[in-house]
Motif scaffolding. Sequence first.
Motif, short mmCIF file in Angstrom:
data_model
loop_
_atom_site.label_atom_id
_atom_site.label_comp_id
_atom_site.label_asym_id
_atom_site.label_seq_id
_atom_site.Cartn_x
_atom_site.Cartn_y
_atom_site.Cartn_z
N LEU A 15 -25.15 28.23 -27.86
CA LEU A 15 -23.94 28.30 -27.06
C LEU A 15 -24.26 28.06 -25.59
O LEU A 15 -25.28 28.51 -25.07
N VAL A 16 -23.38 27.32 -24.93
CA VAL A 16 -23.47 27.14 -23.49
C VAL A 16 -22.54 28.17 -22.84
O VAL A 16 -21.33 27.99 -22.81
N GLN A 17 -23.13 29.28 -22.38
CA GLN A 17 -22.32 30.38 -21.89
C GLN A 17 -21.45 29.96 -20.71
O GLN A 17 -20.34 30.49 -20.52
N ALA A 18 -21.92 29.04 -19.89
CA ALA A 18 -21.18 28.64 -18.70
C ALA A 18 -19.89 27.90 -19.04
O ALA A 18 -19.03 27.75 -18.18
N SER A 19 -19.75 27.42 -20.30
CA SER A 19 -18.57 26.63 -20.65
C SER A 19 -17.32 27.49 -20.85
O SER A 19 -16.21 26.97 -20.84
N GLU A 33 -32.72 35.84 -21.80
CA GLU A 33 -32.74 35.26 -23.14
C GLU A 33 -32.51 33.76 -23.08
O GLU A 33 -33.04 33.01 -23.90
N GLN A 34 -31.73 33.30 -22.10
CA GLN A 34 -31.37 31.89 -22.03
C GLN A 34 -30.88 31.56 -20.62
O GLN A 34 -30.33 32.40 -19.92
N ILE A 35 -31.11 30.33 -20.22
CA ILE A 35 -30.54 29.77 -18.99
C ILE A 35 -29.82 28.50 -19.38
O ILE A 35 -30.41 27.62 -20.03
N ASP A 36 -28.55 28.38 -19.02
CA ASP A 36 -27.88 27.12 -19.27
C ASP A 36 -27.18 26.64 -18.00
O ASP A 36 -26.82 27.43 -17.13
N VAL A 37 -27.04 25.34 -17.91
CA VAL A 37 -26.57 24.69 -16.69
C VAL A 37 -25.44 23.73 -17.03
O VAL A 37 -25.54 22.97 -18.00
N ILE A 38 -24.38 23.78 -16.25
CA ILE A 38 -23.39 22.71 -16.22
C ILE A 38 -23.71 21.85 -15.01
O ILE A 38 -23.77 22.35 -13.88
N LYS A 39 -23.94 20.57 -15.24
CA LYS A 39 -24.23 19.65 -14.14
C LYS A 39 -22.92 19.05 -13.65
O LYS A 39 -22.14 18.52 -14.43
N GLY A 40 -22.69 19.13 -12.35
CA GLY A 40 -21.49 18.57 -11.77
C GLY A 40 -20.41 19.62 -11.56
O GLY A 40 -20.52 20.76 -12.00
N GLY A 97 -21.52 21.67 -7.22
CA GLY A 97 -22.70 20.97 -7.70
C GLY A 97 -23.03 21.29 -9.14
O GLY A 97 -23.73 20.55 -9.81
N GLY A 98 -22.52 22.42 -9.63
CA GLY A 98 -22.80 22.83 -11.00
C GLY A 98 -22.81 24.34 -11.12
O GLY A 98 -22.49 25.07 -10.19
N VAL A 99 -23.18 24.80 -12.31
CA VAL A 99 -23.23 26.23 -12.64
C VAL A 99 -24.56 26.51 -13.32
O VAL A 99 -24.98 25.77 -14.21
N VAL A 100 -25.22 27.58 -12.89
CA VAL A 100 -26.43 28.08 -13.56
C VAL A 100 -26.09 29.44 -14.13
O VAL A 100 -25.86 30.40 -13.39
N ALA A 101 -26.03 29.53 -15.45
CA ALA A 101 -25.66 30.77 -16.14
C ALA A 101 -26.92 31.38 -16.77
O ALA A 101 -27.58 30.75 -17.59
#
Length: 668
Positions: A40-44, A133-140, A152-156
């Motif tokens: 899962l991409v938590q930032a979404s 446990e996890q790092i996920d990124v939205i670019k843009g 610029g994006g999100v780092v969750a």
Amino acid sequence: MQHHSKLVVGTRRTAIAIAIGNILLAPVMAAGVSEFEEVLVQASRDNSTAAQSKRSTAVVTRQQLDEQQPASVAEALKYQPNIEVGGGTRASNQQPVIRGLSGQRVLQLTDGARQNFNAGHRGTYQIDPELLEQIDVIKGPASSLWGSGAIGGVVAQTTRDGRDMLKPEQTLGGYVKQDFNTAADKTKTSGAVYGVLNEQLDLLVSGYYSDQNDIRLGNEQSLSDSSERDNGGMVKLGWQLDDSQRVTLSHRRSESVGSVPGNPATNVSTSSPLIERQSTDSSTIVGYQFNPESELVDLDVSLFRNKTEIEEYRVLASQQDSTDYRTLGLNLVNRSALDWGKLTYGVDGFQDKSQGLRSGSHRPVPADGRTQVMGGFLQADVPLADAWTLMPGLRYDHFETEANNISDSQRSDDEWSTSLALSWQASDWLQLIARYDEAFRAPTSEELYTTGTHFVIGGPLVNRFIANPDLRPEKAENKELIARARFSGLLASEDSLQVNASLFENKVTDFIEQQVIMDFRNMVFETRNQNVQNARLQGGELSIDYRWQDLDLGVSYGRTIAKDEDTGRALEGIPADKWVASVGYWLWDRQLKLGAKATYADSVTSDTAQYDDYSLLDVGAHWVGRGGMDGLELGLTVDNLTDRYYRRAFSELYEAGRNVKLSALYRF
């Protein structure tokens, strides 16, 4: 600054790199669809996986963190295309640079709670990777989901959970871990205990302590004033009310102590004097999840409170300073599955308070301010036909800000952020996505309200900070094309190939920059933040991953070019083009994994400096015991194997030399 000699050349290189993907795809169009392991991409916010998301994303799992042994969140992301490590060599000051943007232009989250701390030349990423446990990124840009800050994006960052760490049928568990790295003679001890107290309650208690000397560089010299001590921990309590309801309470705290230059991204100098600094960061989050059998309700609610305190002692001037930054916030998001599609919607808000003290004369006066933002958002996922999906998004934000020490400083504003994505499943193996996103970043209290002396010119002449309560928000408009292809049975049975490519253009207006005015003729000496620049950032990314039985292969490329729309000049601070190739191989029935990653960063030439290209080789091994050795894990990672003496583009500091990192973990 000239990022490269000609914009045309850069664009051509990006197109050539992405075209490689098309060349590789041509012979395999008849192959079956591959299913890579998805998370899962938590930032979404919509519970989508990396494959389902209609955005450009990057994910680093716990397994990858164990293999890389990174010292910071930014370092954990350094192999991702179009993500670079910013902030210099000192880990406590590092931050990700995403498609050329960083700092307050990238929104940082921990378990969904905004991490808004901002104070000049002080690190903002306070969490140690050991707790994640996890790092996920939205670019843009992603303001249609998260509001201010995500241009610029999100780092969750998602912290570890005791329930997920328990083995089947296990009710109590834990681990102890010892790490050592040679570049800074760093030792780190960490551990955790976790378990289920009864059928409803579960608990995790974890902590770490690390100590390091100055960092050794590739020329056998050391980076002075880079030693530090860090400690921290987390307590997380879960209460499963019933099959559909869960309440969580977590508290996290970290502390970092060390002597650093006033600006840790530089060496000690008259403009960046030596400072003894102690940073303390804490965060408390209360969460509630409600997911009944109804397709209309999948609800997440969280309340959070963050507090960051920094105590500093300026050694030569014998001055004691303090900074206090606090955030209170609320998130509420629900997901509904309807006959015609899916809806993700909710409200959120936060209040930031900042204040500080600077002893001595001719010193800056920190912002004594308050900023409050409330917003609501709606995102739909609407199938138009068997192969087409439309995803519109809309968000409204209202923000207010004022300074307690500046009269008539109160102001408010409203912002609308929209997004629109159109996805076409062109075939079983190919998906094409076109999207448009808007974003904004409200000015921070520091940018709006800092006053006092910036620096002494000489004698009675000083340069003073001038508050600017009329700063406009930065705004971004991003257009992007994304292509994804997945295959199986390509070269052998049970193999799989995954290709991701994207092209983007992000226009950012009203860039906020700090300007220093030294007009001796008119006797004007001041520093103020101004909306001075309109920027266009363009680029692309390509990643190719191949998997067959116990073999993993990968290659990626990222490029961002940027210029000032008003002057046509290239912008400074944009990372170099970067290629990364990787190989991993499992041995002994997937008990031992060997791996290597090769990185090449291109040269960059600015008006005042030349940043040479460099190549790095990182290797590693990770072993998991079985049978009589069950519970034991050993790790070996060697960063910069060839002991290269190098620095990243636009960094004053050179990076660490060869760094052998060892870890031993016992899980019970």
